[in-house]
Write an enzyme that holds these catalytic residues in place. Structure first.
Site, PDB file in Angstrom:
ATOM      1  N   LYS A  77      20.141 -66.613 -88.891  1.00 49.60           N
ATOM      2  CA  LYS A  77      20.456 -66.464 -87.467  1.00 49.60           C
ATOM      3  C   LYS A  77      21.849 -65.871 -87.277  1.00 49.60           C
ATOM      4  CE  LYS A  77      19.767 -66.845 -83.069  1.00 49.60           C
ATOM      5  NZ  LYS A  77      18.984 -65.745 -82.510  1.00 49.60           N
ATOM      6  N   ASN A  97      23.507 -82.202 -68.096  1.00 49.41           N
ATOM      7  CA  ASN A  97      23.091 -80.907 -68.623  1.00 49.41           C
ATOM      8  C   ASN A  97      23.044 -79.934 -67.455  1.00 49.41           C
ATOM      9  OD1 ASN A  97      21.801 -78.724 -69.858  1.00 49.41           O
ATOM     10  ND2 ASN A  97      19.775 -79.576 -69.481  1.00 49.41           N
ATOM     11  N   GLY A  98      23.755 -78.823 -67.579  1.00 49.98           N
ATOM     12  CA  GLY A  98      23.758 -77.837 -66.501  1.00 49.98           C
ATOM     13  C   GLY A  98      25.166 -77.353 -66.238  1.00 49.98           C
ATOM     14  N   TRP A 104      26.220 -78.374 -75.790  1.00 43.67           N
ATOM     15  CA  TRP A 104      26.369 -76.950 -76.088  1.00 43.67           C
ATOM     16  C   TRP A 104      27.353 -76.444 -75.051  1.00 43.67           C
ATOM     17  CZ3 TRP A 104      25.322 -72.102 -73.932  1.00 43.67           C
ATOM     18  CH2 TRP A 104      25.345 -71.047 -74.848  1.00 43.67           C
ATOM     19  N   HIS A 140      10.946 -32.886 -83.532  1.00 45.27           N
ATOM     20  CA  HIS A 140      11.911 -32.367 -84.517  1.00 45.27           C
ATOM     21  C   HIS A 140      11.683 -32.973 -85.905  1.00 45.27           C
ATOM     22  CE1 HIS A 140      14.031 -30.236 -81.389  1.00 45.27           C
ATOM     23  NE2 HIS A 140      14.051 -31.350 -80.664  1.00 45.27           N
ATOM     24  N   GLU A 168      11.319 -57.367 -88.087  1.00 46.95           N
ATOM     25  CA  GLU A 168      11.961 -58.559 -88.639  1.00 46.95           C
ATOM     26  C   GLU A 168      11.049 -59.772 -88.705  1.00 46.95           C
ATOM     27  OE1 GLU A 168      14.756 -59.655 -84.761  1.00 46.95           O
ATOM     28  OE2 GLU A 168      15.448 -60.245 -86.720  1.00 46.95           O
ATOM     29  N   GLU A 186      14.704 -51.535 -80.026  1.00 46.26           N
ATOM     30  CA  GLU A 186      14.618 -52.993 -80.050  1.00 46.26           C
ATOM     31  C   GLU A 186      13.174 -53.445 -80.336  1.00 46.26           C
ATOM     32  OE1 GLU A 186      16.509 -55.328 -80.380  1.00 46.26           O
ATOM     33  OE2 GLU A 186      15.553 -57.119 -79.582  1.00 46.26           O
ATOM     34  N   LYS A 244      12.181 -55.785 -83.500  1.00 49.98           N
ATOM     35  CA  LYS A 244      11.525 -57.093 -83.331  1.00 49.98           C
ATOM     36  C   LYS A 244      10.323 -57.213 -84.253  1.00 49.98           C
ATOM     37  CE  LYS A 244      13.708 -59.142 -81.903  1.00 49.98           C
ATOM     38  NZ  LYS A 244      15.024 -59.022 -81.371  1.00 49.98           N
ATOM     39  N   CYS A 270      22.320 -78.328 -72.847  1.00 54.05           N
ATOM     40  CA  CYS A 270      22.666 -79.555 -73.559  1.00 54.05           C
ATOM     41  C   CYS A 270      21.433 -80.454 -73.503  1.00 54.05           C
ATOM     42  CB  CYS A 270      23.807 -80.283 -72.880  1.00 54.05           C
ATOM     43  SG  CYS A 270      25.281 -79.278 -72.669  1.00 54.05           S
ATOM     44  N   ARG A 274      18.984 -78.235 -78.557  1.00 53.46           N
ATOM     45  CA  ARG A 274      19.519 -77.801 -77.259  1.00 53.46           C
ATOM     46  C   ARG A 274      21.036 -77.581 -77.308  1.00 53.46           C
ATOM     47  NH1 ARG A 274      16.005 -78.654 -73.134  1.00 53.46           N
ATOM     48  NH2 ARG A 274      17.727 -78.644 -71.666  1.00 53.46           N
TER      49      ARG A 274
END
Ligand code: M6R
Length: 624
Positions: free
Chosen positions: A619, A102-103, A76, A521, A505, A498, A502, A2, A27
């Site tokens: 996103k 925040n936390g 958040w 193969h 994209e 992955e 990355k 947050c 945030r």
């Protein structure tokens, strides 16, 4: 994650706070609020569900007069769904003490129980609200038998009550408190969550990061864990949690506003890559010890009996979350838990063939991905129980699933998922150890050893990110390449996938991730002189075989970039080495992916790509 802001001075407090919140919206932005006080000891508090602009509309319609100090918050959600009631600031029973935070307060349930017994009334589902009541309770205790203190010297009493309150909090916090009776001061404390004080001329600021007040001052004090700041219009004093005054050096920030929002990083993606030690720690916090099976009941509401009844595990997810789930298949199977992993978008037919006692594990950072949500519905329709792993509180997937495990990584802004991936992997290690223990697949000793290894990961992630400069330099000679291969075996095969995703994209180059044993193969035919091949070759049962695969690629002209540890590095022949800390191969995906994220980032940077918002992507993918 947050954002908090505070201001004390002669400007219009509410406007400074709103401006600060707009800068901190990255945030978190599911709800927000502010509280201001005036010299008549009157507090005004406004909160809104949604973005800062919703709050700004409410503030505009309100009459704020003579405000001298204030605190604000953009949220958040971690505890309690996004709603006006759960939005900060939170208040004590009298509505005189207001708090932003925040936390995560880990011991809030114990504290809340004690406070409820003492007659405190709670109005939200948050962990934060306990802080307001705790300060109120400490004030009451301090005033007992000395009623005059409060009237004569409320500031020292307020400070002492606050100091005592923060000293009993466990977890992480950057917290700020206003008391209606002391409008001339704001108290703030830090433990593991960011907090910075901005020092101006006859005005002072506080915030989660400097972007919130950079327009007004560049002179800052970075708070350390266990420190308290007392802000007045005339200056700021600092204390430790023992109440001892401390001297702090100020610094001058040279960032411009857009840099500051990203914590000084050029892109959110890079910032999020560097947040990973903290993300892993957040996912692990309070969830690893002791391994007793109780965690699953406490966190998920899944009893030992239910776990024992489950048969196999079926992972469904998309993109990076799928790669995490695919690595999860290897993780779970190492613990004797039979697992399948499928792309959510390809799950349609398979859903009908699931055995009823298969537990479906749906993984989604956003919790809003349409393909994953649809697959969850199919699984439910088939009669299966669904466990969601997500980063987003109150997201759609949490409403569809029977159980939810949050990764607590904080908002991920960059389209390319990085820290969420690590959080998802970490969550699966936690689940695998606990499931295997409850099902009797592993001993208590083995579970304890795994947990000990997991607890070391945040430090190793930090160490691995120290490779950044080497990776940056390395990418300079590769930026013109249009084709890349990523190879690995076993538990690191999903990491090869992955790595390829990355770079595709964000750099718009062609890349393929392959199980190294599959190369012969067919795909080996595409290797030609100078083709970059990134190979994960860490110590463990797969090393000898991947060494052979690397040799086959080298023999055909590939330029090998090997991700190794100290021991495996001695055995592998490559053009370039990126050395990570040695760990059991089982846990290595948490580290091997990091140089690949950095590699993709710097290739994209060298190619001038729009890293945080790559072309053609979003996103959150809410269409099927
Ligand atoms: O929010 P989700 O985890 O469900 O998103 C799934 C994918 O869309 C996501 O991981 C996507 O592949 C990322 N852009 C990859 O970096």
């Amino acid at each position: 994650m947050c954002g908090i802001v505070g201001y004390i001075g002669d400007r219009k407090t509410e406007e400074i706070l709103l401006e600060g919140l707009r800068r901190l919206e990255y945030r978190g932005y599911d709800s927000c609020g502010l509280a201001v006080s005036n010299l008549k000891n009157k507090l005004q508090l406004k909160r809104a569900k949604g973005r800062v602009e919703a709050l700004a509309d409410i503030v505009a319609a309100e009459n704020f007069k003579g405000t001298v100090s204030g605190i604000a918050h953009t949220r958040w959600a971690t505890h309690g769904v996004p709603s006006e009631d759960n939005a900060h600031p939170h208040t004590d029973c009298q509505g005189e003490i207001v708090v932003v935070h925040n936390g995560i307060i880990e011991n809030y349930l114990e504290l809340k129980d004690e406070l409820l017994k003492k007659g405190h009334l709670f109005k939200s589902d948050t962990d934060t609200e306990v802080i307001a009541h705790l300060v109120e309770e400490k004030l009451k205790t301090l005033n007992k038998g000395a009623n005059s203190i409060r009237a004569e010297m409320p500031e020292p009493v307020f400070f002492e009550a606050f100091r005592r309150a923060v000293s009993v909090l466990k977890g992480s916090f950057a917290v700020s408190v206003l008391w209606a009776k002391t409008p001339g001061i704001i108290l703030s404390a830090r433990m593991y969550s960011p907090l910075v004080i901005g020092a101006g001329e006859k005005e002072n600021f506080l915030a989660s990061d400097v972007s919130a007040f950079l327009k007004f001052t560049k002179k800052v004090f970075f708070m350390k864990d266990g420190e308290i700041a007392v802000l007045r219009k005339s200056g700021v004093d600092f204390f430790d949690f023992g109440g001892k005054k401390i001297q702090k050096e100020n610094s001058t920030v040279n960032w411009d506003l857009s840099m500051a929002e990203k914590g000084g990083y050029k892109h959110f993606m890079l910032k999020e890559i560097h947040e990973q030690p903290q993300s892993v720690e957040n996912t692990l916090r309070g969830r690893v010890l002791p391994v007793s099976g109780e965690l699953l009941e406490k966190e998920l509401g899944m009893t030992a009996a239910e776990i024992k009844k489950t048969g196999g595990i079926q992972v469904i997810a998309c993109g990076t979350a799928f790669h995490a789930g695919f690595a999860g298949k290897y993780i779970f199977e190492k613990f004797g838990l039979r697992t399948e992993a499928d792309l959510a978008s390809e799950f349609d037919e398979r859903s009908r063939l699931l055995e009823k006692n298969t537990l479906v594990l749906a993984i989604s950072q956003s919790g809003e991905t349409a393909d994953t949500l649809y697959a969850v519905k199919l699984a439910k329709k088939n009669g299966n129980k669904v466990l969601a792993i997500t980063n987003t509180l109150g997201s759609s997937i949490t409403r569809e699933a029977d159980y939810t495990l949050y990764t607590h990584c904080g908002p991920e802004i960059g389209v390319a998922s990085t820290k969420a991936f690590l959080g998802q992997l970490t969550a699966m290690y936690i689940l695998a150890v606990n499931f295997a223990f409850v099902k009797g697949n592993i001993s208590e000793e083995k579970a304890r050893l795994c947990v000990e290894e997991l607890l070391k990961i945040p430090r190793w992630v930090e160490e691995t990110l120290g490779l950044e400069r080497d990776v940056e330099k390395l990418t300079l000679s590769f930026s013109g390449k249009e084709h890349y291969l990523f190879i690995a075996r076993g538990i690191n095969y999903p990491i090869a996938l992955e790595g390829a995703l990355k770079i595709k994209e964000i750099s718009y180059v062609h890349a393929e991730g392959y199980a190294a044993g599959e190369m012969k193969h067919g795909p080996i035919a595409i290797i030609e002189n100078g083709m970059p091949v990134l190979a994960v070759a860490v110590s463990g049962p797969n090393l000898d075989l991947i060494r052979g695969n690397i040799e086959e690629a080298r023999a055909r002209g590939a330029e090998i970039i090997a991700i190794v540890d100290r021991e495996s590095g001695k055995k592998v022949k490559a053009a370039h080495y990126l050395e990570i800390p040695a760990t059991d191969e089982l846990f290595s995906p948490l580290l091997t992916v990091l140089p690949l994220q950095l590699f993709a980032y710097y290739i994209a940077l060298n190619r001038n790509c729009d890293i945080d918002k790559p072309r053609n992507l979003a996103k959150s993918v809410t269409v099927r």
